[in-house]
Scaffold this active site. Structure first.
Site, PDB file in Angstrom:
ATOM      1  CB  THR A 180      23.091  39.704  33.220  1.00  0.00           C
ATOM      2  OG1 THR A 180      23.196  38.451  33.372  1.00  0.00           O
ATOM      3  CG2 THR A 180      23.003  40.247  34.710  1.00  0.00           C
ATOM      4  CD  GLU A 327      23.985  42.115  37.504  1.00  0.00           C
ATOM      5  OE1 GLU A 327      23.526  42.975  37.641  1.00  0.00           O
ATOM      6  OE2 GLU A 327      25.057  40.830  37.305  1.00  0.00           O
ATOM      7  CE  LYS A 436      47.518  40.865  36.779  1.00  0.00           C
ATOM      8  NZ  LYS A 436      47.424  40.174  37.300  1.00  0.00           N
ATOM      9  CD1 TRP A 441      45.301  45.976  37.832  1.00  0.00           C
ATOM     10  CD2 TRP A 441      44.841  44.782  36.174  1.00  0.00           C
ATOM     11  NE1 TRP A 441      45.216  44.327  38.138  1.00  0.00           N
ATOM     12  CE2 TRP A 441      44.935  43.855  37.439  1.00  0.00           C
ATOM     13  CE3 TRP A 441      44.558  44.123  35.079  1.00  0.00           C
ATOM     14  CZ2 TRP A 441      44.481  42.800  37.439  1.00  0.00           C
ATOM     15  CZ3 TRP A 441      43.328  43.132  34.979  1.00  0.00           C
ATOM     16  CH2 TRP A 441      43.569  41.769  36.122  1.00  0.00           C
TER      17      TRP A 441
HETATM   18  P1  ADP Z   1      25.458  43.761  30.048  1.00  0.00           P
HETATM   19  O1  ADP Z   1      26.121  42.793  31.019  1.00  0.00           O
HETATM   20  O2  ADP Z   1      24.846  42.744  29.231  1.00  0.00           O
HETATM   21  O3  ADP Z   1      26.273  44.615  29.552  1.00  0.00           O
HETATM   22  P2  ADP Z   1      23.842  45.870  32.112  1.00  0.00           P
HETATM   23  O4  ADP Z   1      24.042  47.461  31.254  1.00  0.00           O
HETATM   24  O5  ADP Z   1      23.694  45.390  33.467  1.00  0.00           O
HETATM   25  O6  ADP Z   1      24.312  44.343  31.039  1.00  0.00           O
HETATM   26  O7  ADP Z   1      25.835  45.903  32.861  1.00  0.00           O
HETATM   27  C1  ADP Z   1      26.305  46.824  33.586  1.00  0.00           C
HETATM   28  C2  ADP Z   1      27.671  47.122  33.453  1.00  0.00           C
HETATM   29  O8  ADP Z   1      27.304  48.027  32.316  1.00  0.00           O
HETATM   30  C3  ADP Z   1      28.296  47.933  34.582  1.00  0.00           C
HETATM   31  O9  ADP Z   1      28.465  47.074  35.921  1.00  0.00           O
HETATM   32  C4  ADP Z   1      29.073  48.065  34.346  1.00  0.00           C
HETATM   33  O10 ADP Z   1      30.441  47.477  33.999  1.00  0.00           O
HETATM   34  C5  ADP Z   1      28.972  48.454  32.352  1.00  0.00           C
HETATM   35  N1  ADP Z   1      28.162  50.534  32.784  1.00  0.00           N
HETATM   36  C6  ADP Z   1      26.866  50.577  32.438  1.00  0.00           C
HETATM   37  N2  ADP Z   1      26.738  51.816  32.620  1.00  0.00           N
HETATM   38  C7  ADP Z   1      28.573  52.450  32.873  1.00  0.00           C
HETATM   39  C8  ADP Z   1      28.735  53.613  32.613  1.00  0.00           C
HETATM   40  N3  ADP Z   1      28.161  54.758  33.074  1.00  0.00           N
HETATM   41  N4  ADP Z   1      30.101  54.087  33.201  1.00  0.00           N
HETATM   42  C9  ADP Z   1      31.359  52.899  32.473  1.00  0.00           C
HETATM   43  N5  ADP Z   1      30.413  51.623  32.538  1.00  0.00           N
HETATM   44  C10 ADP Z   1      29.362  51.098  32.513  1.00  0.00           C
END
Ligand code: ADP
Length: 537
Positions: A180, A327, A436, A441
């Site tokens: 990540t 993940e 917050k 929220w």
């Molecule tokens: P990073 O943590 O580096 O951004 P990731 O792409 O694995 O890498 O991040 C996943 C996170 O991105 C998700 O847990 C969520 O918070 C956000 N995310 C992914 N796709 C979407 C989406 N379509 N809409 C909103 N949030 C998203």
């Protein structure tokens, strides 16, 4: 009993090579184009597997890739798994310290590096403790061969046997590895089994997911180092679709030209890519025929409703919103237009299409509130999303932080959402991005989506800034479109969004910027913004 049959990633490639040998793989290379078939790719992947074996790569060893989206990177997606080893895609845009950490932590034995990225590895080479060979992804003449003992990729392939000798391994064997990006703390490694990738590929090809078939021409703009390129190189190969790789540093013009010239039917990337493409089309006034595009997949962060609308109304292109994470290999949900949207108004349809959609078959989901109780699926109550399923990670690789995230067989996503009675997910925010205010929220995502609906706004990101009385208050960072007739003001923005929100949700500050900083995978970099405005107000 049915026969025991291991679901192995290289079966995906075998299928393409035998059922779709003539289908095309096309890569933008410099000013030119490289084209070859799955049959060619299969032979070269066999050669790469054998070449890696000659370099000493054996079962379980890690092969890192440090590369753009190209046909060679596709070969590297398949060759290590085929010989029982692991392909580890490394994010080329991370800070040098993080890249060095990732390579050492993964224990990469061989690194496959695009020639123009060699300086980034040279700068950290003396800190890499496990790498034995650097392979430069180029021709004998053009490669930057300055790394100690560097091997030329094409020379390696030319000297290796084309005999295909796949390793027969258990389907739970690790075949992929991705970290990540380091938004907080050190990057965390996620390992993928053959089985996970196989099932993920089958499922994401489904009609109500990416709806991919042999007729498609797929162009992933999402980098091959970002969350397995959302699985597309595997899924497109599985169905025998043609694949188009945009090569080094694709910009909006390159993306449009490739769509037009190669007749791309499905493309995928983060929202900032699609905002950039739209902006380029409007600013340049260049006419591109994008009519072959049947589907543009947007994922990685929330898709602003205005972007969805612009693609539909101005370009006639359907956007599909996808949600997932490193993940989860990475797909959790894809928001395909459901039948029950047909009778709704255009506005209602847009609202629903901007949500994150319904979970893929195989994924189980829970919505858990702050007290650990199940939140109702009523479209109102919010909670954290927890997942489990056949392609969800069960832990981070050798990382004591696993225990915080993987609890009793469930992956705790850190995403706050509501789910409606039809199972549609609506992500309100990441826990760490929520504002917050006075114990309540505020969703930064909802605010920025509303601001980006203003016709003169190009990009908007909302962050929390510390506040003596309310603990935190929202601050909006806004980029005005270059062709806006007059500069935007705080009042214009607030007046525009006031009808949509309770008063206490409205940002206290609106700051205008040239550009919103982006993370290594092209998302709005809220961490950088928070640091910048920490002492604001
Ligand atoms: P990073 O943590 O580096 O951004 P990731 O792409 O694995 O890498 O991040 C996943 C996170 O991105 C998700 O847990 C969520 O918070 C956000 N995310 C992914 N796709 C979407 C989406 N379509 N809409 C909103 N949030 C998203």
């Amino acid at each position: 009993m049915t026969m025991r049959y291991e679901l192995l990633a290289h079966r995906i490639l075998e299928r393409a090579a035998t059922q779709f040998p003539k289908k095309q793989i096309i890569t933008r290379v410099g000013e030119g184009t490289h084209r070859y078939s799955y049959a060619d790719m299969f032979t070269r992947t066999a050669r790469l597997g054998n070449g890696l074996r000659e370099l000493g790569v054996g079962p379980g060893d890690r092969v890192g890739t440090f590369a753009w989206n190209t046909y060679r990177h596709l070969e590297a997606y398949f060759a290590p798994p085929t010989i029982g080893a692991v392909v580890h895609t490394i994010n080329i845009r991370l800070a040098a310290d993080d890249i060095a950490y990732i390579i050492n932590h993964a224990g990469d034995k061989v690194l496959l590096i695009d020639p123009d990225l060699t300086p980034l590895i040279e700068a950290i080479a003396d800190r890499l403790t496990t790498v034995q060979h650097y392979v430069i992804l180029g021709e004998p003449g053009d490669a930057t061969m300055t790394l100690p003992g560097a091997v030329c990729y094409e020379t390696l392939l030319a000297g290796a046997s084309p005999e295909y000798r796949p390793a027969e391994v258990d389907e739970y064997t690790t075949m992929g590895l991705c970290y990540t990006s380091a938004t907080t703390g050190l990057p965390k490694g996620v390992a993928y089994s053959h089985r996970a990738v196989y099932l993920h590929s089958l499922t994401s090809a489904m009609t109500d997911m990416f709806s991919l078939s042999e007729r498609d021409r797929v162009m992933a703009v999402v980098p091959m180092f970002h969350a397995n390129c959302w699985g597309l190189p595997y899924t497109a190969t599985l169905v025998g679709a043609d694949q188009i790789f945009p090569g080094v540093r694709p910009d909006p013009q390159v993306i449009c030209e490739l769509v037009e010239r190669e007749g791309v039917t499905l493309s995928a990337g983060v929202p900032t890519i699609w905002i950039g493409v739209l902006d380029y089309l409007e600013r340049s006034g260049v006419e591109h025929n994008l009519s072959t595009l049947r589907q543009v997949v947007s994922g990685g962060s929330a898709l602003p409703v205005a972007v969805l609308q612009a693609y539909r109304d101005r370009l006639g292109v359907e956007m599909t919103h996808a949600y997932g994470m490193t993940e989860a290999t990475p797909l959790i949900s894809v928001n395909r237009r459901r039948s029950w949207l047909d009778g709704l108004s255009a506005e209602e349809q847009l609202e629903l299409c901007a949500k994150q959609g319904v979970v893929a078959p195989g994924i189980e989901m829970r919505l858990v509130d702050e007290n650990g109780a199940e939140a109702a699926w009523d479209g109102e109550q919010r909670g954290e999303l927890w997942f489990r399923g056949p392609w969800l990670a069960g832990e981070y690789v050798d990382d004591e932080r696993s225990a915080e995230t993987f609890v009793d067989g469930w992956y705790h996503s850190g995403d706050i959402a509501s789910i409606d009675s039809d199972g549609y997910i609506h992500i309100a925010d990441r826990v760490k991005d929520m504002v917050k205010s006075g114990g309540e929220w505020i969703s930064s995502v909802d605010l920025e989506s509303a601001i980006m609906a203003h016709p003169d706004v190009l990009e908007a990101a909302v962050i929390a800034v510390p506040h003596p009385q309310w603990q935190e208050r929202p601050l909006a960072c806004v980029v005005t479109r270059s062709e806006a007739s007059a500069p935007l003001t705080k009042e214009t923005i607030l007046d525009f969004i006031t009808p949509r929100f309770a008063r206490w949700w409205l940002p206290d500050e609106v700051v205008f910027m040239e550009e919103i900083p982006k993370t290594s995978v092209g998302k709005f970099d809220k961490k950088a913004l928070r640091e910048r405005f920490e002492h604001h107000g």
